[in-house]
Design a protein around this motif. Structure first.
Motif, PDB file in Angstrom:
ATOM      1  N   GLY A 150      38.556  59.917 -86.667  1.00 53.56           N
ATOM      2  CA  GLY A 150      39.581  60.944 -86.623  1.00 53.56           C
ATOM      3  C   GLY A 150      39.118  62.292 -87.123  1.00 53.56           C
ATOM      4  O   GLY A 150      39.858  63.266 -87.077  1.00 53.56           O
ATOM      5  N   ASN A 151      37.869  62.355 -87.620  1.00 52.45           N
ATOM      6  CA  ASN A 151      37.357  63.616 -88.161  1.00 52.45           C
ATOM      7  C   ASN A 151      36.108  64.113 -87.451  1.00 52.45           C
ATOM      8  O   ASN A 151      35.467  65.063 -87.907  1.00 52.45           O
ATOM      9  CB  ASN A 151      37.065  63.462 -89.655  1.00 52.45           C
ATOM     10  N   GLY A 152      35.739  63.465 -86.357  1.00 53.77           N
ATOM     11  CA  GLY A 152      34.571  63.895 -85.605  1.00 53.77           C
ATOM     12  C   GLY A 152      33.248  63.440 -86.174  1.00 53.77           C
ATOM     13  O   GLY A 152      32.187  63.817 -85.665  1.00 53.77           O
ATOM     14  N   LYS A 153      33.282  62.622 -87.235  1.00 53.80           N
ATOM     15  CA  LYS A 153      32.050  62.116 -87.832  1.00 53.80           C
ATOM     16  C   LYS A 153      31.884  60.636 -87.486  1.00 53.80           C
ATOM     17  O   LYS A 153      32.864  59.933 -87.258  1.00 53.80           O
ATOM     18  CB  LYS A 153      32.084  62.302 -89.354  1.00 53.80           C
ATOM     19  N   VAL A 172      29.435  44.156 -85.933  1.00 51.97           N
ATOM     20  CA  VAL A 172      29.767  45.570 -85.744  1.00 51.97           C
ATOM     21  C   VAL A 172      28.795  46.187 -84.749  1.00 51.97           C
ATOM     22  O   VAL A 172      27.588  45.919 -84.796  1.00 51.97           O
ATOM     23  CB  VAL A 172      29.715  46.332 -87.083  1.00 51.97           C
ATOM     24  N   ARG A 173      29.300  47.015 -83.853  1.00 53.43           N
ATOM     25  CA  ARG A 173      28.457  47.750 -82.905  1.00 53.43           C
ATOM     26  C   ARG A 173      28.987  49.183 -82.774  1.00 53.43           C
ATOM     27  O   ARG A 173      30.189  49.404 -82.588  1.00 53.43           O
ATOM     28  CB  ARG A 173      28.401  47.062 -81.547  1.00 53.43           C
ATOM     29  N   PRO A 174      28.112  50.177 -82.891  1.00 54.81           N
ATOM     30  CA  PRO A 174      28.554  51.573 -82.781  1.00 54.81           C
ATOM     31  C   PRO A 174      28.726  51.994 -81.326  1.00 54.81           C
ATOM     32  O   PRO A 174      28.098  51.451 -80.419  1.00 54.81           O
ATOM     33  CB  PRO A 174      27.411  52.340 -83.453  1.00 54.81           C
ATOM     34  N   GLU A 175      29.590  52.977 -81.130  1.00 54.63           N
ATOM     35  CA  GLU A 175      29.765  53.595 -79.813  1.00 54.63           C
ATOM     36  C   GLU A 175      30.153  55.052 -80.031  1.00 54.63           C
ATOM     37  O   GLU A 175      31.300  55.366 -80.313  1.00 54.63           O
ATOM     38  CB  GLU A 175      30.831  52.868 -78.996  1.00 54.63           C
ATOM     39  N   GLY A 176      29.162  55.948 -79.930  1.00 56.35           N
ATOM     40  CA  GLY A 176      29.397  57.347 -80.237  1.00 56.35           C
ATOM     41  C   GLY A 176      29.753  57.511 -81.703  1.00 56.35           C
ATOM     42  O   GLY A 176      29.075  56.965 -82.582  1.00 56.35           O
ATOM     43  N   ASN A 177      30.847  58.231 -81.980  1.00 51.17           N
ATOM     44  CA  ASN A 177      31.322  58.361 -83.363  1.00 51.17           C
ATOM     45  C   ASN A 177      32.188  57.193 -83.800  1.00 51.17           C
ATOM     46  O   ASN A 177      32.538  57.092 -84.972  1.00 51.17           O
ATOM     47  CB  ASN A 177      32.123  59.662 -83.522  1.00 51.17           C
ATOM     48  N   ASP A 178      32.533  56.321 -82.863  1.00 46.41           N
ATOM     49  CA  ASP A 178      33.393  55.186 -83.171  1.00 46.41           C
ATOM     50  C   ASP A 178      32.558  53.945 -83.483  1.00 46.41           C
ATOM     51  O   ASP A 178      31.324  53.951 -83.349  1.00 46.41           O
ATOM     52  CB  ASP A 178      34.330  54.884 -81.995  1.00 46.41           C
ATOM     53  N   ALA A 179      33.236  52.908 -83.898  1.00 44.66           N
ATOM     54  CA  ALA A 179      32.582  51.617 -84.150  1.00 44.66           C
ATOM     55  C   ALA A 179      33.509  50.503 -83.694  1.00 44.66           C
ATOM     56  O   ALA A 179      34.726  50.598 -83.843  1.00 44.66           O
ATOM     57  CB  ALA A 179      32.241  51.453 -85.624  1.00 44.66           C
TER      58      ALA A 179
END
Length: 321
Positions: A150-153, A172-179
């Motif tokens: 929600g903060n762009g990080k 856990v797997r990352p996707e861009g700024n999300d996880a």
């Protein structure tokens, strides 16, 4: 004529003396708010009438508080402020709230002050509760929850697990700024006596404003062997043996064996088990003639060799007089 005209004018003058409540801007938009920062706005309330305006009370909707800053009684031409404080904790997305101002204005005794906001979180889970239904015990089932930044990080998950639930595991797997948090339910690790449950997955991040995120997991295993009926009940005189037929069926027609049948009371027994493999087993639930008068609430636990249904529960109730 003069007394008559005067009598008409006096009521007219009395009716003209009245307060009139007015709000400069009855609606306010807070814009975007993060979930842990309280927001405050003051509404300006004035008396545009020609008699004293008395504000008797404020009725805020849930999620906000309000108070009058200054005077509760306003003479003609005077103004005061109503302060609205909104606590966004527990809210998410668009929010609309209101405060009702009650006064002695005869034409407008209640006035609504409204505000709106878009509540954001540093990390926003796509769901805080997931449901796994009709799960086969021998077939693992996976469900995923997206943690949206929600903060762009970037969202960094430091740990994800379900304490006390060894049949739930997380990755856990990352996707861009999300996880993404993938939650796996392994039915073979669930105790044979359990067919459903509710557990909590605790996700920890390195964000101090969203350090812990809880996800509720509700699950229910598919019943592959069912008892018909699933409950036996008697209302009879004591001193007489009672019998009821119960059929165990494999819903897919696969053969299975009955390995044992345990009861919670020695006055109960099961006949007909211990035979070969079949998709159907006819059992007799027997209540002994030695059972004394009283109320009984018991269970029969039938163990099978079916990997999808290692245990079947049959409830037994009796009222013996």
């Amino acid at each position: 004529m003069r007394p008559f005209l005067l009598s008409l004018m006096v009521p007219a003058l009395c009716l003209a003396q009245a307060p009139s409540i007015s709000v400069d801007q009855p609606h306010f938009d807070f814009g975007k708010l993060y979930g842990d920062a309280k927001a405050v706005h003051r509404f300006k309330v004035s008396n545009k009438g020609n008699a004293a305006l008395n504000i008797s009370r404020l009725n805020p909707s849930c999620g906000c508080t309000s108070t009058v800053i200054g005077q509760w009684t306003l003479n003609p031409g005077q103004s005061t402020e109503v302060e609205a404080t909104f606590n966004p904790v527990g809210f998410r997305g668009p929010v609309h709230k209101s405060i009702q101002v009650v006064s002695n204005d005869p034409a407008n005794p209640t006035v609504d002050l409204t505000f709106e906001a878009e509540v954001l979180r540093e990390i926003m889970p796509s769901s805080e509760a997931v449901f796994l239904q009709d799960v086969q015990r021998t077939s693992p089932r996976k469900v995923s929850v997206r943690l949206v930044s929600g903060n762009g990080k970037p969202v960094h998950v430091t740990d994800a697990r379900s304490p006390g639930a060894p049949y739930l595991s997380c990755s856990v797997r990352p996707e861009g700024n999300d996880a993404w948090v993938d939650i796996l339910l392994e039915g073979t690790k669930i105790p044979a006596s359990r067919q459903s449950g509710t557990d909590a997955v605790v996700v920890k991040t390195d964000n101090p404003r969203a350090a812990v995120i809880n996800v509720t997991v509700q699950w229910e295993l598919r019943a592959s062997v069912v008892a018909e009926p699933g409950r036996v009940a008697w209302v009879e005189p004591a001193g007489k043996e009672q019998r009821s037929k119960v059929v165990l069926k494999q819903v897919d027609g696969k053969p299975f064996r009955i390995l044992s049948a345990r009861t919670t009371n020695p006055v109960l027994r099961v006949e007909g088990g211990g035979k070969g493999a079949s998709s159907r087993h006819d059992l007799q639930v027997v209540l002994s003639a030695n059972a004394k008068a009283g109320m009984y609430s018991e269970k029969i636990l039938v163990t099978t060799d079916s990997p999808d249904q290692p245990e079947v529960e049959i409830r037994v109730a009796a009222s013996l007089r």
